[in-house]
Design a protein around this motif. Structure first.
Motif, PDB file in Angstrom:
ATOM      1  N   VAL A  92       3.015 -15.808  15.774  1.00 26.93           N
ATOM      2  CA  VAL A  92       2.060 -15.580  14.688  1.00 26.93           C
ATOM      3  C   VAL A  92       2.415 -16.432  13.474  1.00 26.93           C
ATOM      4  CG1 VAL A  92       1.251 -13.860  13.009  1.00 26.93           C
ATOM      5  CG2 VAL A  92       1.335 -13.292  15.450  1.00 26.93           C
ATOM      6  N   ASP A  95      10.168  -8.590  22.389  1.00 27.58           N
ATOM      7  CA  ASP A  95       8.864  -9.230  22.601  1.00 27.58           C
ATOM      8  C   ASP A  95       8.032  -9.229  21.321  1.00 27.58           C
ATOM      9  OD1 ASP A  95       9.378  -9.849  25.223  1.00 27.58           O
ATOM     10  OD2 ASP A  95       8.293  -8.127  26.061  1.00 27.58           O
ATOM     11  N   ALA A  96       8.129  -8.150  20.543  1.00 30.24           N
ATOM     12  CA  ALA A  96       7.393  -8.087  19.277  1.00 30.24           C
ATOM     13  C   ALA A  96       7.912  -9.132  18.299  1.00 30.24           C
ATOM     14  CB  ALA A  96       7.489  -6.686  18.669  1.00 30.24           C
ATOM     15  N   ALA A 114       2.256  -5.626  17.074  1.00 34.39           N
ATOM     16  CA  ALA A 114       3.602  -6.136  16.814  1.00 34.39           C
ATOM     17  C   ALA A 114       4.182  -5.541  15.536  1.00 34.39           C
ATOM     18  CB  ALA A 114       3.569  -7.665  16.725  1.00 34.39           C
ATOM     19  N   ARG A 151       9.234 -11.962  19.183  1.00 31.63           N
ATOM     20  CA  ARG A 151       8.729 -13.240  19.693  1.00 31.63           C
ATOM     21  C   ARG A 151       7.268 -13.436  19.298  1.00 31.63           C
ATOM     22  NH1 ARG A 151      11.466 -12.538  25.677  1.00 31.63           N
ATOM     23  NH2 ARG A 151      13.469 -13.551  25.200  1.00 31.63           N
ATOM     24  N   THR A 152       6.505 -12.357  19.374  1.00 29.77           N
ATOM     25  CA  THR A 152       5.112 -12.424  18.927  1.00 29.77           C
ATOM     26  C   THR A 152       5.052 -12.803  17.454  1.00 29.77           C
ATOM     27  OG1 THR A 152       4.420 -10.755  20.543  1.00 29.77           O
ATOM     28  CG2 THR A 152       2.976 -11.097  18.634  1.00 29.77           C
ATOM     29  N   ARG A 153       5.974 -12.254  16.676  1.00 29.79           N
ATOM     30  CA  ARG A 153       6.003 -12.589  15.259  1.00 29.79           C
ATOM     31  C   ARG A 153       6.228 -14.085  15.052  1.00 29.79           C
ATOM     32  NH1 ARG A 153      10.280 -10.235  10.755  1.00 29.79           N
ATOM     33  NH2 ARG A 153       9.161 -10.998   8.928  1.00 29.79           N
ATOM     34  N   LEU A 197      -4.850 -14.909  16.619  1.00 30.02           N
ATOM     35  CA  LEU A 197      -4.080 -13.876  17.331  1.00 30.02           C
ATOM     36  C   LEU A 197      -4.260 -12.488  16.717  1.00 30.02           C
ATOM     37  CD1 LEU A 197      -0.731 -15.876  17.733  1.00 30.02           C
ATOM     38  CD2 LEU A 197      -2.609 -15.707  19.368  1.00 30.02           C
ATOM     39  N   LEU A 235      -3.092  -9.304  18.441  1.00 33.47           N
ATOM     40  CA  LEU A 235      -1.666  -9.110  18.688  1.00 33.47           C
ATOM     41  C   LEU A 235      -0.910  -8.657  17.451  1.00 33.47           C
ATOM     42  CD1 LEU A 235      -0.797 -12.290  20.807  1.00 33.47           C
ATOM     43  CD2 LEU A 235      -1.341  -9.998  21.637  1.00 33.47           C
TER      44      LEU A 235
END
Length: 467
Positions: free
Chosen positions: A357, A349-350, A305, A352-354, A298, A301
């Motif tokens: 990851v 959302d960031a 993030a 959630r991306t974390r 990822l 992304l």
């Protein structure tokens, strides 16, 4: 007579001693903490005007601490693994009796209230016997990668990196073997790479952030800058209350599997960075490491993030400074204002991306002991340089090129170690980064020590010159 000559020689070369050597000589009476501190203070007075590593040097208090340490050690022996060892502290940590300006000229002009107590990490270093030399320069609120006002001791026409640039410069210039910094998006590892020293970012949450002015509370991590990997291990042991590491150096990487980014990612590095890192990987492979070429999970992304989380949380914390129209550095103000405009849904959302990851990077360690990659994609930049040409003819910007390889460990909360890559004679400093599993500090430290040994040892202290 021979013994007196040895003592004199050790006192004269105190700025070249590692933390491990300093602690050992103080413990057995060969080195006086008072003499060492006086020598380092004299070196700082002479050379720091050319470097700009410190916001304040605590001459009176550190000499008093050294005198107390000398008397205590003579009577009872060392009270901890760092007894009598001088350290510098990034001006983001509270130091009792001294204001915390967080690299902000606006806060410094206002004077500030002296901290009532040490930050938890500073208190732990003091409990281990460390002596606090002073507080070091940094980007305002730790929001940057160049530390304005600090010059790189190894190449003074260039940046020391940031935001812990003053801490890295202090170690590189021989102002003391250890410094305490913080790493949010790479702020320990980036200046370590730029200044040719060692930088350790532990697993997120392992070291307490109490008494540290936050940049991004969900990413901030106290870390260590040091002359050698062994010094970083000693400081980490003191900070965590664990046993100090042994003195044996690993002889090989046999039994370890190392993941290396695929060649496509290296096209986003300066040629001298990719060449030196590739040579380092070959050296580790020649000494037993099994190398696997991988694509970083990822990777596209990660930086967006990190940047969004950092901007939103920094803006929230510094809302009062924005509302009161404090005289902030224009770049800091722009970044905080941008953070204030981040919609809540984008911040969520960031986060959630974390989480994604976190999971994917932990899965990536299946069968892997550590990742090996550059610390920074570029070598130190000239002061004021912002746009950088890329090998493919495009353009890069310094903050992006500086953090590209640092952000994965930041977002995934993983331990990471930067060590000088190559030798001082190769040109501008380059960093080699080992990234480990959660709580895998001992693995990255072992690999760092192995590479450091195979590569001829740590880089010597620089001799700062005015430009």
């Amino acid at each position: 007579m021979a013994e007196a000559e040895t003592l004199t020689e050790e006192r004269l070369s105190g700025h070249e001693l590692t933390a491990v050597e300093t602690a050992a000589r103080i413990a057995d009476g060969r080195l006086s903490p008072v003499d060492l501190v006086r020598q380092l203070l004299a070196r700082i007075r002479r050379a720091d005007p050319a470097v700009g590593a410190y916001t304040v040097v605590l001459e009176e208090s550190v000499l008093a601490e050294a005198e107390q340490a000398e008397q205590r050690i003579a009577q009872y022996g060392p009270s901890g693994p760092l007894d009598g060892v001088p350290v510098s502290v990034k001006d983001l940590f509270d130091v009792a009796g001294t204001p915390t300006w967080a690299g902000s000229a606006a806060l410094r002009r206002a004077g500030g209230t002296p901290a009532a107590a040490d930050a938890a990490a500073v208190a732990r270093l003091r409990a281990a016997g460390a002596l606090v030399l002073g507080k070091t320069q940094m980007d305002e609120f730790a929001f940057g990668t160049v530390t304005p006002g600090t010059r790189n001791p190894r190449c003074p026409e260039r940046s020391a990196g940031g935001s812990s640039g003053g801490a890295a410069a202090a170690v590189a210039a021989g102002f003391g073997p250890l410094a305490l910094g913080t790493d949010t998006g790479g702020s320990v590892r980036i200046p370590a790479a730029m200044c040719g020293v060692v930088g350790l970012k532990p697993t997120h949450g392992v070291l307490p952030a109490d008494g540290v002015a936050p940049l991004s509370w969900s990413l901030d991590t106290p870390g260590v800058l040091a002359r050698t990997v062994e010094d970083a291990a000693l400081a980490f042991a003191a900070l965590t209350g664990t046993d100090a590491p042994g003195t044996a150096h690993p002889e090989s990487a046999t039994g370890l599997t190392l993941a290396v980014p695929d060649d496509a990612l290296f096209t986003r590095c300066a040629p001298e960075v990719s060449e030196r890192v590739a040579a380092a990987v070959d050296l580790l492979a020649a000494h037993g490491a099994r190398i696997e070429r991988v694509s970083l999970p990822l990777v596209d992304l990660v930086s967006p993030a990190v940047s969004l989380i950092m901007a939103a949380e920094a803006s929230a914390h510094h809302r009062r400074a924005l509302l009161e129209d404090a005289e902030l550095h224009p770049t800091t103000r722009d970044r905080l204002e941008e953070g204030a405009l981040v919609p809540a849904r984008d911040y969520i959302d960031a986060l959630r991306t974390r989480r994604l990851v976190h999971r994917r990077w932990r899965e990536a360690f299946e069968g892997i002991d550590a990742f090996v990659l550059p610390t920074v994609a570029i070598t130190p930049v000239a002061h004021g340089e912002f746009f950088l040409p890329q090998p493919d003819g495009g353009m890069d910007v310094v903050p992006v090129a500086s953090t590209r390889f640092a952000h994965p460990a930041s977002l995934a909360g993983l331990p990471a170690l930067s060590v000088p890559c190559g030798s001082p004679g190769d040109g501008l400093p380059v960093g080699l980064q080992f990234m480990g599993r959660p709580h895998g500090e001992q693995t990255v430290l072992r690999l760092g020590r192995l590479y450091e040994t195979l590569n001829g040892g740590p880089w010597p202290a620089a001799e700062p010159v005015a430009v």
